[in-house]
Design an enzyme around this catalytic site. Structure first.
Site, short mmCIF file in Angstrom:
data_model
loop_
_atom_site.label_atom_id
_atom_site.label_comp_id
_atom_site.label_asym_id
_atom_site.label_seq_id
_atom_site.Cartn_x
_atom_site.Cartn_y
_atom_site.Cartn_z
N VAL A 160 -8.82 9.52 7.35
CA VAL A 160 -8.67 8.49 6.34
C VAL A 160 -7.72 9.01 5.27
CG1 VAL A 160 -9.94 7.35 4.48
CG2 VAL A 160 -10.97 7.54 6.76
N CYS A 161 -6.69 8.25 4.95
CA CYS A 161 -5.72 8.69 3.93
C CYS A 161 -6.37 8.75 2.55
CB CYS A 161 -4.55 7.72 3.88
SG CYS A 161 -3.48 8.00 2.45
N VAL A 162 -6.22 9.88 1.90
CA VAL A 162 -6.92 10.08 0.62
C VAL A 162 -6.43 9.13 -0.48
CG1 VAL A 162 -5.39 11.99 -0.08
CG2 VAL A 162 -7.64 11.77 -1.12
N ALA A 175 -7.69 5.74 0.24
CA ALA A 175 -9.15 5.74 0.11
C ALA A 175 -9.57 5.68 -1.35
CB ALA A 175 -9.74 6.97 0.78
#
Lengths: 130, 135, 102, 102, 135, 130
Positions: free
Chosen positions: F77-79, F82
């Site tokens: 999941v891309c920080v 997110a």
């Protein structure tokens, strides 16, 4: 004018949440009454307290919360849409066996009847979406 | 003056590609409990919602299309289909679901509340509504 | 090897297919899936786009998406091939890369 | 009183404006906002849609969205009026109801 | 054989209406650190991303457009603009941002890496790329 | 074939998550290698453990989790995406002062470099979005 707002998209991905917020704010500042903001579809994602947007950008969730505090706004998240997308309050966590909640303050989870009721009660329904 | 409002639900999206069709249907089912005058309009790719023979087994999604057939039992009195949208897609009313309607009190029945209307008529119907729901 | 172009939008709603057709080269392949499958039907106002593309490109349609939407194989534009998800994988495997016209 | 139609999609990407124009009645108003503001520009392949609508409908464009996208007032189609969010509210207040072509 | 890959970032959305333009830009900035050959293509409403004079104060959103000017410093060597898309929108290259580029080692400079290309050329460039990123 | 998947939309609202899942599953069943599934934009919303979809519908989050368990899939999941959308793990909760987490098991939050690396390492990148 007594109006209701429907928001169909989540924050950031689409401008719909921003437009709905700006419209609602402008209407309240003009002295109109906002009966309810109803968050449907991905719109329910406006109601999480777990976002941390970049410091130099707007915080959409906080914008709603602050507007709600100032004008005692009724921010309603659709329960069926929220269940699909993981927006949870204490009651929902208990019912569905979830170990955490993420709903933001001033938001409440309720049924679709709240949208229909708003449409019946209000002079105007304004829909923001994709 | 009746305090019933004329509700129009605008359906302009194909099913499955997005959830709008399904979640819009959920609103219509709830609206029945509020005893308003409920109509649906199917415009643009929304006409695809009514196509018969939907089979979602291959994509693992719920097939919600059987619900359309039952809308007559949920206080829906009119389902208008945009003629231009239908024709552009090479479809006719024969490709669409049939939705019967019956008034339990008066025993008045309608074989099919799905009705194809032209642009002028549809514009009229939209204007006559009190509230338009868009999804 | 040539490219695989994927289109998942209805040709009646969005311009994705138009741009894909304008910028895909002869010899490439196009896969229509999700709401993109509606472009594969004969007798619509969009049919000519695909019949035109078939002159120098291969066109595939994802059968699970096609059937989900109640569409019938006998309405398929002649020359368009049906594939399932495994066939989608094979197309990706065989192409030099994928261009997604989301 | 007549209806207010809102369009938030680019006329180059989606068909929302087309359908709005086809199904809005003479005397109604149209507000272009978000990516819908691109329809308000003169000299584009979509300009005729709005100039046509102006014959019997009022067309408004939301200035904050227009300016955000770097668009200049001197490119606006003649007859299209600029409003801010307060003006958007006034349009909703004045209309008989809103039809959102999302 | 170089193990550099030719990366092409496909930009087809207007700014602000959706976040794709901005988040796509964030990927491009990160890609610089990986020393690949990075090109961007602006097609359809993506050409609007490069329009100068964007001012978001009225909508409360961050104006990320100044970043485009700096892409030459982020290893981006080519920014291709689709001619057809530009013309359909009544725009010319004069309406778009100017992006200078300099190779710090060779001191080679380019005044503006923003280049308008026709469909045939763009199709060629897309095909020659190793990876196409779509947002 | 070694492939990478990019998912740009959240579950339920768009079919993109379903298509990405079905494609990934089919490829793995054919013996191909999936280097990484990268969730970007609203795609990060696939990584919440708080969803409760209707009983008669598919559970997209669980589908991913089960596929990850069976094939040891790397679900990233891309920080940045997110943070905007409120997907939080222990580390993010601590860093951003959040009182809850909602990340699903088998998902991990990391940077955009993971997408670039996947594109470099893999034979093919397949993008699913709106």
């Amino acid at each position: 004018m007594k109006f209701a707002i429907q928001v169909n998209e989540g924050p950031y991905q689409h401008q719909a949440s921003d437009s709905a917020y700006q419209f609602t704010k402008a209407a309240l500042e003009k002295g109109h009454e906002c009966f309810r903001v109803f968050f449907y579809h991905d719109g329910v994602l406006n109601g999480t307290r777990l976002t941390t947007p970049p410091q130099d950008d707007r915080n959409i969730v906080n914008n709603w919360v602050e507007l709600a505090e100032k004008y005692d706004l009724d921010l309603v998240v659709c329960v069926a849409a929220a269940q699909r997308r993981g927006i949870v309050d204490e009651g929902e966590a208990e019912r569905n066996g979830k170990d955490a909640t993420n709903i933001a303050p001033r938001f409440r989870i309720s049924g679709l009847g709240q949208l229909i009721e708003a449409a019946i009660q209000c002079d105007k329904l304004v829909v923001f979406g994709d | 003056m009746s305090d019933k409002k004329q509700f129009m639900f605008l359906n302009r999206r194909a099913p499955y590609g997005t959830i709008y069709a399904w979640e819009s249907l959920e609103v219509v089912l709830i609206a029945a409990a509020f005893e308003q005058a409920v109509s649906l309009a199917f415009i643009d790719d929304g006409v695809y919602q009514l196509v018969t023979g939907q089979d979602t087994t291959g994509i693992g999604m719920k097939n919600f299309s059987p619900t359309y057939k039952t809308l007559g039992d949920y206080e829906v009195r009119h389902m208008y289909v945009d003629k231009d949208s239908l024709e552009a897609r090479g479809l006719s009313v024969d490709d669409l679901v049939v939705v019967p309607w019956e008034d339990w009190e008066t025993e008045e029945t309608v074989d099919n509340i799905v009705e194809v209307v032209d642009s002028a008529k549809l514009a009229e119907l939209l204007e006559e509504s009190d509230v338009v729901f868009s999804f | 090897m040539s490219d695989l172009h994927t289109v998942n939008k209805s040709p009646f709603e969005k311009n994705s297919l138009d741009t894909c057709l304008r910028l895909s080269k002869a010899g490439s392949s196009i896969l229509l899936y999700e709401d993109g499958v509606y472009a594969a039907l004969a007798g619509t106002s969009a049919s000519e786009k695909i019949t035109g593309a078939l002159a120098d490109r291969k066109v595939y349609v994802l059968e699970p998406d096609f059937r989900a939407r109640g569409l019938k194989a006998d309405r398929l534009i002649e020359g368009v091939e049906m594939v399932d998800y495994a066939g989608f994988v094979d197309l990706v495997d065989a192409c030099s890369k994928v261009q997604a016209w989301v």
